[in-house]
Design a protein around this motif. Sequence first.
Motif, short mmCIF file in Angstrom:
data_model
loop_
_atom_site.label_atom_id
_atom_site.label_comp_id
_atom_site.label_asym_id
_atom_site.label_seq_id
_atom_site.Cartn_x
_atom_site.Cartn_y
_atom_site.Cartn_z
N ARG A 1 128.00 -1.01 -37.36
CA ARG A 1 126.96 -0.62 -38.32
C ARG A 1 127.57 -0.27 -39.67
O ARG A 1 126.91 -0.36 -40.70
N ASN A 2 128.84 0.14 -39.67
CA ASN A 2 129.51 0.44 -40.93
C ASN A 2 130.03 -0.80 -41.63
O ASN A 2 130.56 -0.69 -42.75
N THR B 1 124.15 0.32 -45.08
CA THR B 1 124.21 1.59 -44.35
C THR B 1 124.77 2.69 -45.23
O THR B 1 124.25 3.82 -45.24
N ARG C 1 122.67 5.90 -47.23
CA ARG C 1 123.10 7.29 -47.09
C ARG C 1 123.18 7.99 -48.44
O ARG C 1 122.94 9.19 -48.55
#
Length: 681
Positions: A179-180, A185, A189
């Motif tokens: 996911r990183n 992503t 954030r």
Amino acid sequence: MSSRALRRLKGKQRGQEALDLGDLVPDEQAVEVEEEEKLENALIQPSKSSSRKAKNKKNLTNIYELICDAEHETENSMTDEDKGKPEEQNCDVGKEKSDSGETEKRDPQPETVAAKPESRYKPSKKKKKKKKNTIGEKQVAAGDDIDALLETIGQSNGLTLQSEGGGGSDRPILYVEHRNLNPETELKRYFGARAVLGDQRPRQRQRHFHRSTWLTVLKDTWPRFSRPVFPHSGISMTLLESKDGQQYFTFEHSRDYQQVQFKFLDAVESMDPNNIVALLQLNPYHIDCLLQLSDVCRIQEDQEMARDLIERALYSFECAFHPVFSLVSGTSRLDYRRPENRAFFLALYKHMMFLERRGCPRTALEYCRLLLSLDPDRDPLCMLLLIDFLSLRSREYSYLLRLYQAWEVHRNLSQLPNFAFSVALSCFHLSQEEQTESGEREKLKQKADLLLQNALIMFPGVLMPLLDLCTVQPDAAVVSHVFFGPKSQLGQSPALAELVSLYVGRTHTLWREAGVLLWLEECVREVLQRVDSKDPLVEDCQNKRKQRYQNAPRNIHRHVILSEIKEATSALPLEVTTQPVMGFDPLPPLDSLASYTRPERQSVRASSESTLSLLFRSLLPNFNLQGEPLPPDDLEVAQAGRDLNQEVNRLMVAMRDMLANIQFQEPPREDNPDRDEGEWD
């Protein structure tokens, strides 16, 4: 008498009621009176038919309530006794509303009856919410079991479970979170999902479902990756072997792809980017074309197009992955010595640098770990010279300390200038965090001081260039001291100077903070005192600098070329700067493992001739000025050409003799034929 009988007595027909306005108003009043009587009867004793009609009428106005009521009826198939419970609840509501003085009956009020479908719908909402909360409580209660299950699955794959952050202590060093790998992503954030996505979120009807990928996402502007337009990318992946819990893979090129690769090499040698563009139009997913054109666009300051080409190359690679190949496990290996694998390394590196410049250092750090996990022993692109910078940029200080502690024993990371200074800087930042306990802060601060002092003693040539790029004027005592003076920079070897220039040029922005500069000043004063007191570590480090850093390996030169840091590029040796460097394969390994070779070009001999020689060759195909040997197949043709040349030469000699012997005689004049032209009258 009813209104219908009254109209019949008046003699009106059926279609003439609307024409008489005087009769229309009493009829409407009569209808309203009848509806009020029905409503009063319904309030006294509501029937099932009236409630059904009200429900149907309500549902026609709101289709969502119709769906929810249908779900409520199917899920809760109640008996007759259970059907009375909602009525009792409605009566209770009527009791609460009776305080206002409208009615004292236990029957519900008219407002309650009108909103009866909503009152039946609201308890279903509450039940659903309670059901979700119950599930959440069950998940929290069973969290330990899920973690244990995931840990068991990870151990079966040779992995261990890690916490959500990048520096989890129970995960492997080279573990990658998929996911990183998505920059959205990290951007979500920072700025939120609405600010990142905006109007990019497609509607449900316009969505096109493509293959799920982790590295990039297929864009609508790219050529279709399908059979009608582009039958096959020509790239595939093969599993070579599995050894010690690690899988070794390699990419392979098909026959058609190899022919395109040969054409690409010819286009590169032509030094014309238009030839590469024309080749890419016919083969829109050729990797080396995408990499080379990306460099051309980046030089022309078209960053968006350059990044788009790199993402297209990564998408082509990911579509060719082997089913067992894993990006996140840290156990999949690729050999950089194979030319087919190098393009994947370079595409990942260029994509990582675009992410770092875009402001996504956490995502870039994940790609750096991915590159390091593909070949950690050889480290062909020298990710160890970059991973510390990305860890500091993304504030993953704990992960950098874990990597240093785990690899210091067998990799000697402290002998690299970047790790010697970056680990000390990480400890300093951890000591300044508010969530760190006071006792732990003191320990981290002392550790940071000691590490920075040792780094300055081991690499004294870092201080002055670092302060120069930070636009800080050093103290007179520091400038005049022999240890940090010009002698420290002139005395270091070229390999060490290359490493120092690389670190200073890349990370000098991290040292510009006021608190960091004050801490650096304190440590420099302590180092000067230790040097003046003749600390044995000073002499030991001096001997290490003389013995080590004699010649930099080839992967460090390759990393410096890819980094494009001018301070480090100027420190490259002559044997690197004098040879041609291709963007699609910079400094290939000397021990390459080529699976196929490029055929020799037949027109190489003609390219080395002069312009005059090429002109004669165009006129006479068998002309050979340099006297080079011809192939055996052309000997007969060459002999015939020589005979023809001899015949032509003989003809030319005869023509010259004939022209030389021709004499022109003028006819005699009638007045004085014996007089010469030079005589005057």
